[in-house]
Motif scaffolding. Structure first.
Motif, PDB file in Angstrom:
ATOM      1  N   VAL A   8     -55.841  37.630  40.557  1.00  0.00           N
ATOM      2  CA  VAL A   8     -55.493  36.265  40.166  1.00  0.00           C
ATOM      3  C   VAL A   8     -55.594  35.396  41.420  1.00  0.00           C
ATOM      4  N   ALA A   9     -56.523  34.422  41.374  1.00  0.00           N
ATOM      5  CA  ALA A   9     -56.794  33.602  42.555  1.00  0.00           C
ATOM      6  C   ALA A   9     -56.924  32.133  42.172  1.00  0.00           C
ATOM      7  N   PRO A  10     -56.666  31.233  43.128  1.00  0.00           N
ATOM      8  CA  PRO A  10     -56.825  29.817  42.821  1.00  0.00           C
ATOM      9  C   PRO A  10     -58.283  29.427  42.593  1.00  0.00           C
ATOM     10  N   ASN A  11     -59.203  30.116  43.291  1.00  0.00           N
ATOM     11  CA  ASN A  11     -60.623  29.813  43.138  1.00  0.00           C
ATOM     12  C   ASN A  11     -61.460  30.990  43.622  1.00  0.00           C
ATOM     13  N   VAL A  12     -62.742  30.903  43.390  1.00  0.00           N
ATOM     14  CA  VAL A  12     -63.665  31.983  43.755  1.00  0.00           C
ATOM     15  C   VAL A  12     -63.650  32.214  45.266  1.00  0.00           C
ATOM     16  N   ASP A  13     -63.700  31.133  46.043  1.00  0.00           N
ATOM     17  CA  ASP A  13     -63.755  31.272  47.497  1.00  0.00           C
ATOM     18  C   ASP A  13     -62.563  32.053  48.041  1.00  0.00           C
ATOM     19  N   ASP A  14     -61.364  31.735  47.555  1.00  0.00           N
ATOM     20  CA  ASP A  14     -60.167  32.418  48.019  1.00  0.00           C
ATOM     21  C   ASP A  14     -60.199  33.899  47.650  1.00  0.00           C
ATOM     22  N   ALA A  15     -60.637  34.206  46.444  1.00  0.00           N
ATOM     23  CA  ALA A  15     -60.703  35.604  46.009  1.00  0.00           C
ATOM     24  C   ALA A  15     -61.660  36.408  46.887  1.00  0.00           C
ATOM     25  N   VAL A  16     -62.834  35.852  47.155  1.00  0.00           N
ATOM     26  CA  VAL A  16     -63.830  36.557  47.960  1.00  0.00           C
ATOM     27  C   VAL A  16     -63.363  36.688  49.402  1.00  0.00           C
ATOM     28  N   ARG A  17     -62.848  35.599  49.968  1.00  0.00           N
ATOM     29  CA  ARG A  17     -62.405  35.619  51.367  1.00  0.00           C
ATOM     30  C   ARG A  17     -61.265  36.625  51.559  1.00  0.00           C
ATOM     31  N   ALA A  18     -60.290  36.626  50.660  1.00  0.00           N
ATOM     32  CA  ALA A  18     -59.102  37.463  50.840  1.00  0.00           C
ATOM     33  C   ALA A  18     -59.302  38.913  50.429  1.00  0.00           C
ATOM     34  N   ALA A  19     -60.070  39.146  49.361  1.00  0.00           N
ATOM     35  CA  ALA A  19     -60.107  40.499  48.789  1.00  0.00           C
ATOM     36  C   ALA A  19     -61.492  40.958  48.351  1.00  0.00           C
ATOM     37  N   GLY A  20     -62.543  40.268  48.768  1.00  0.00           N
ATOM     38  CA  GLY A  20     -63.893  40.613  48.325  1.00  0.00           C
ATOM     39  C   GLY A  20     -64.325  42.029  48.654  1.00  0.00           C
ATOM     40  N   GLY A  21     -64.023  42.489  49.845  1.00  0.00           N
ATOM     41  CA  GLY A  21     -64.401  43.847  50.232  1.00  0.00           C
ATOM     42  C   GLY A  21     -63.629  44.906  49.465  1.00  0.00           C
ATOM     43  N   TRP A  22     -62.329  44.661  49.279  1.00  0.00           N
ATOM     44  CA  TRP A  22     -61.481  45.603  48.529  1.00  0.00           C
ATOM     45  C   TRP A  22     -61.949  45.687  47.084  1.00  0.00           C
ATOM     46  N   MET A  23     -62.253  44.519  46.487  1.00  0.00           N
ATOM     47  CA  MET A  23     -62.744  44.525  45.103  1.00  0.00           C
ATOM     48  C   MET A  23     -64.051  45.296  45.007  1.00  0.00           C
ATOM     49  N   PHE A  24     -64.977  45.055  45.949  1.00  0.00           N
ATOM     50  CA  PHE A  24     -66.253  45.775  45.931  1.00  0.00           C
ATOM     51  C   PHE A  24     -66.019  47.281  46.023  1.00  0.00           C
ATOM     52  N   ASP A  25     -65.181  47.705  46.962  1.00  0.00           N
ATOM     53  CA  ASP A  25     -64.926  49.140  47.114  1.00  0.00           C
ATOM     54  C   ASP A  25     -64.301  49.745  45.865  1.00  0.00           C
ATOM     55  N   TRP A  31     -63.807  51.529  39.304  1.00  0.00           N
ATOM     56  CA  TRP A  31     -62.800  50.674  38.684  1.00  0.00           C
ATOM     57  C   TRP A  31     -63.461  49.510  37.950  1.00  0.00           C
ATOM     58  N   ASP A  32     -62.787  49.013  36.926  1.00  0.00           N
ATOM     59  CA  ASP A  32     -63.120  47.730  36.322  1.00  0.00           C
ATOM     60  C   ASP A  32     -62.318  46.696  37.089  1.00  0.00           C
ATOM     61  N   VAL A  33     -62.997  45.711  37.672  1.00  0.00           N
ATOM     62  CA  VAL A  33     -62.331  44.658  38.437  1.00  0.00           C
ATOM     63  C   VAL A  33     -62.571  43.340  37.717  1.00  0.00           C
ATOM     64  N   ARG A  34     -61.462  42.688  37.358  1.00  0.00           N
ATOM     65  CA  ARG A  34     -61.523  41.416  36.638  1.00  0.00           C
ATOM     66  C   ARG A  34     -60.817  40.360  37.473  1.00  0.00           C
ATOM     67  N   VAL A  35     -61.528  39.254  37.747  1.00  0.00           N
ATOM     68  CA  VAL A  35     -60.974  38.171  38.551  1.00  0.00           C
ATOM     69  C   VAL A  35     -60.718  36.973  37.647  1.00  0.00           C
ATOM     70  N   MET A  36     -59.485  36.479  37.694  1.00  0.00           N
ATOM     71  CA  MET A  36     -59.090  35.289  36.929  1.00  0.00           C
ATOM     72  C   MET A  36     -58.820  34.174  37.922  1.00  0.00           C
ATOM     73  N   VAL A  37     -59.557  33.073  37.785  1.00  0.00           N
ATOM     74  CA  VAL A  37     -59.401  31.962  38.721  1.00  0.00           C
ATOM     75  C   VAL A  37     -58.861  30.737  38.012  1.00  0.00           C
ATOM     76  N   ALA A  38     -58.048  29.974  38.747  1.00  0.00           N
ATOM     77  CA  ALA A  38     -57.458  28.756  38.197  1.00  0.00           C
ATOM     78  C   ALA A  38     -58.486  27.629  38.132  1.00  0.00           C
ATOM     79  N   GLU A  39     -59.387  27.574  39.111  1.00  0.00           N
ATOM     80  CA  GLU A  39     -60.412  26.539  39.164  1.00  0.00           C
ATOM     81  C   GLU A  39     -61.770  27.170  38.894  1.00  0.00           C
ATOM     82  N   GLY A  40     -62.565  26.498  38.079  1.00  0.00           N
ATOM     83  CA  GLY A  40     -63.918  26.978  37.819  1.00  0.00           C
ATOM     84  C   GLY A  40     -64.776  26.853  39.063  1.00  0.00           C
ATOM     85  N   GLY A  41     -66.045  27.049  38.903  1.00  0.00           N
ATOM     86  CA  GLY A  41     -66.946  26.951  40.039  1.00  0.00           C
ATOM     87  C   GLY A  41     -68.103  27.906  39.860  1.00  0.00           C
TER      88      GLY A  41
END
Length: 165
Positions: A8-25, A31-41
């Motif tokens: 759960v992230a405010p936007n795509v940039d924050d999700a990738v910057r903070a946890a992109g590597g962990w999600m990829f791994d 694993w099934d990884v689902r990202v829910m963002v508050a702002e589109g983009g």
């Protein structure tokens, strides 16, 4: 049965910057990884790391669908400003079978006793894919070797990819 990580992230940039590597791994580990963002983009950076995308507002309105994710990662900023997200985190912590992880500068005081600092050391592939996702997002940062979180699963993490920092 596959493990599921909900992010759960405010936007795509924050999700990738903070946890992109962990999600990829986690995706590479099956694993099934689902990202829910508050702002589109532009969701391309999330697709690069293999994540599925969901609309946060739709998921919050729908509520829990009966199954809890095995892991939940939340931007602490959103935890602080949305009571529905706080309630979801509280339910996940009470459920006990969900690894709960937060990131960000804001830190909720009510969680101070139940969480500790952890790191995920990125694989070489995670660094490469995160770098591509950051580029697609227009972020000039280089991925480091680790991502740091606060986690309530220090006693019994689901997998050993989060270690005390």
């Amino acid at each position: 049965m596959r493990y599921r990580l909900d992010v759960v992230a405010p936007n795509v940039d924050d999700a990738v910057r903070a946890a992109g590597g962990w999600m990829f791994d986690r995706v590479m580990a099956g694993w099934d990884v689902r990202v829910m963002v508050a702002e589109g983009g532009d969701f391309r950076p999330l697709r690069i790391i293999g994540a599925e995308i969901a609309d946060l507002e739709t998921e919050l309105v729908r509520g829990p669908a009966g199954t809890h994710p095995n892991a939940l990662a939340v931007a602490a900023e959103l935890y602080g400003r949305d009571g529905r997200i706080r309630e979801g985190v509280r339910q996940a912590l009470e459920h006990g079978g969900t690894e709960v992880t937060l990131w960000g500068d804001f830190w909720p005081s009510e969680l101070d006793r139940s969480v500790g600092s952890v790191q995920h050391r990125l694989t070489v592939a995670a660094r490469a894919f995160k770098a591509q996702a950051l580029t697609a997002a227009g972020i000039a940062d280089e991925p480091g070797w680790a991502e740091t979180f606060r986690s309530a699963a220090l006693c019994c993490p689901i997998v050993a990819d989060l270690v005390p920092a």
